[in-house]
Scaffold this motif. Structure first.
Motif, mmCIF file in Angstrom:
data_model
loop_
_atom_site.group_PDB
_atom_site.id
_atom_site.type_symbol
_atom_site.label_atom_id
_atom_site.label_comp_id
_atom_site.label_asym_id
_atom_site.label_seq_id
_atom_site.Cartn_x
_atom_site.Cartn_y
_atom_site.Cartn_z
ATOM 1 N N UNK A 115 0.816 -1.225 0.000
ATOM 2 C CA UNK A 115 0.000 0.000 0.000
ATOM 3 C C UNK A 115 0.843 1.266 0.000
ATOM 4 N N UNK A 116 2.153 1.113 0.099
ATOM 5 C CA UNK A 116 3.033 2.278 0.176
ATOM 6 C C UNK A 116 2.869 3.153 -1.063
ATOM 7 N N UNK A 117 2.722 4.444 -0.838
ATOM 8 C CA UNK A 117 2.533 5.377 -1.935
ATOM 9 C C UNK A 117 1.084 5.572 -2.338
ATOM 10 N N UNK A 118 0.190 4.707 -1.847
ATOM 11 C CA UNK A 118 -1.233 4.830 -2.172
ATOM 12 C C UNK A 118 -2.081 5.150 -0.943
ATOM 13 N N UNK A 119 -1.686 4.647 0.205
ATOM 14 C CA UNK A 119 -2.435 4.853 1.442
ATOM 15 C C UNK A 119 -1.675 5.820 2.351
ATOM 16 N N UNK A 120 -2.430 6.594 3.123
ATOM 17 C CA UNK A 120 -1.842 7.507 4.098
ATOM 18 C C UNK A 120 -2.589 7.392 5.414
ATOM 19 N N UNK A 121 -1.844 7.136 6.484
ATOM 20 C CA UNK A 121 -2.439 7.083 7.811
ATOM 21 C C UNK A 121 -2.164 8.408 8.508
ATOM 22 N N UNK A 122 -3.162 8.900 9.240
ATOM 23 C CA UNK A 122 -2.999 10.139 9.976
ATOM 24 C C UNK A 122 -3.896 10.084 11.210
ATOM 25 N N UNK A 123 -3.701 11.046 12.112
ATOM 26 C CA UNK A 123 -4.532 11.054 13.310
ATOM 27 C C UNK A 123 -4.822 12.473 13.756
ATOM 28 N N UNK A 124 -5.933 12.614 14.462
ATOM 29 C CA UNK A 124 -6.343 13.874 15.071
ATOM 30 C C UNK A 124 -6.617 13.547 16.525
ATOM 31 N N UNK A 125 -5.638 13.804 17.377
ATOM 32 C CA UNK A 125 -5.800 13.438 18.791
ATOM 33 C C UNK A 125 -6.883 14.263 19.490
ATOM 34 N N UNK A 126 -7.131 15.451 18.982
ATOM 35 C CA UNK A 126 -8.201 16.269 19.564
ATOM 36 C C UNK A 126 -9.572 15.641 19.304
ATOM 37 N N UNK A 127 -9.678 14.892 18.196
ATOM 38 C CA UNK A 127 -10.940 14.239 17.838
ATOM 39 C C UNK A 127 -10.932 12.746 18.162
ATOM 40 N N UNK A 128 -9.853 12.249 18.767
ATOM 41 C CA UNK A 128 -9.730 10.825 19.116
ATOM 42 C C UNK A 128 -9.961 9.929 17.894
ATOM 43 N N UNK A 129 -9.397 10.324 16.781
ATOM 44 C CA UNK A 129 -9.671 9.604 15.535
ATOM 45 C C UNK A 129 -8.391 9.394 14.722
ATOM 46 N N UNK A 130 -8.284 8.218 14.136
ATOM 47 C CA UNK A 130 -7.230 7.921 13.174
ATOM 48 C C UNK A 130 -7.879 7.673 11.820
ATOM 49 N N UNK A 131 -7.218 8.134 10.770
ATOM 50 C CA UNK A 131 -7.749 8.014 9.419
ATOM 51 C C UNK A 131 -6.829 7.154 8.555
ATOM 52 N N UNK A 132 -7.425 6.528 7.562
ATOM 53 C CA UNK A 132 -6.650 5.838 6.541
ATOM 54 C C UNK A 132 -7.192 6.293 5.189
ATOM 55 N N UNK A 133 -6.437 7.161 4.542
ATOM 56 C CA UNK A 133 -6.809 7.623 3.204
ATOM 57 C C UNK A 133 -6.282 6.616 2.194
#
Length: 125
Positions: free
Chosen positions: A63-81
């Motif tokens: 998935x390298x180069x296609x997926x991006x993981x990120x997080x918003x600790x203020x919203x208690x949420x992690x994302x996977x684009x």
């Protein structure tokens, strides 16, 4: 502790989806988070991981180069684009969390204490 994964669906090859993992019942900013996936008849596999501060990330080669993981600790949420999706990305996707030091991420499923329910991603050709 609860982890709620959402955002899955049916998409054509080449399309995009963004998965979310909302956490509750824990001090989210002290937990590393990972995304895993499991296709029918296959073992669960690591997709991406992120440290509790978000400064360190890791991706599976597939998935390298296609997926991006990120997080918003203020919203208690992690994302996977997920971009440029392929039929082989079809699977149930799970998020997982564990308490961690600030710069560490984890790639092994056995390293995680808490798991969310899966969200299905289906990519048609």
């Amino acid at each position: 502790v609860q982890l709620q994964a959402s955002g899955g669906g049916l998409v054509q090859a080449g399309g995009s989806l963004r998965l979310s993992c909302a956490a509750s019942g824990l001090t989210f900013s002290t937990y590393a988070v990972g995304w895993f996936r499991q296709a029918p008849g296959k073992e669960r596999e690591f997709v991406a991981g992120i440290s509790r501060s978000g400064t360190s990330t890791s991706y599976a080669d597939a998935v390298k180069g296609r997926f991006t993981i990120s997080r918003d600790n203020a919203e208690n949420t992690v994302y996977l684009q997920m971009n440029s999706l392929k039929p082989e990305d079809t699977a149930a996707y799970y998020c997982a969390a564990r308490y961690s030091g600030s710069w560490v991420y984890y790639t092994r499923a056995g390293s995680y204490n808490y798991w969310g329910q899966g969200t299905q991603v289906t990519v048609s050709s």
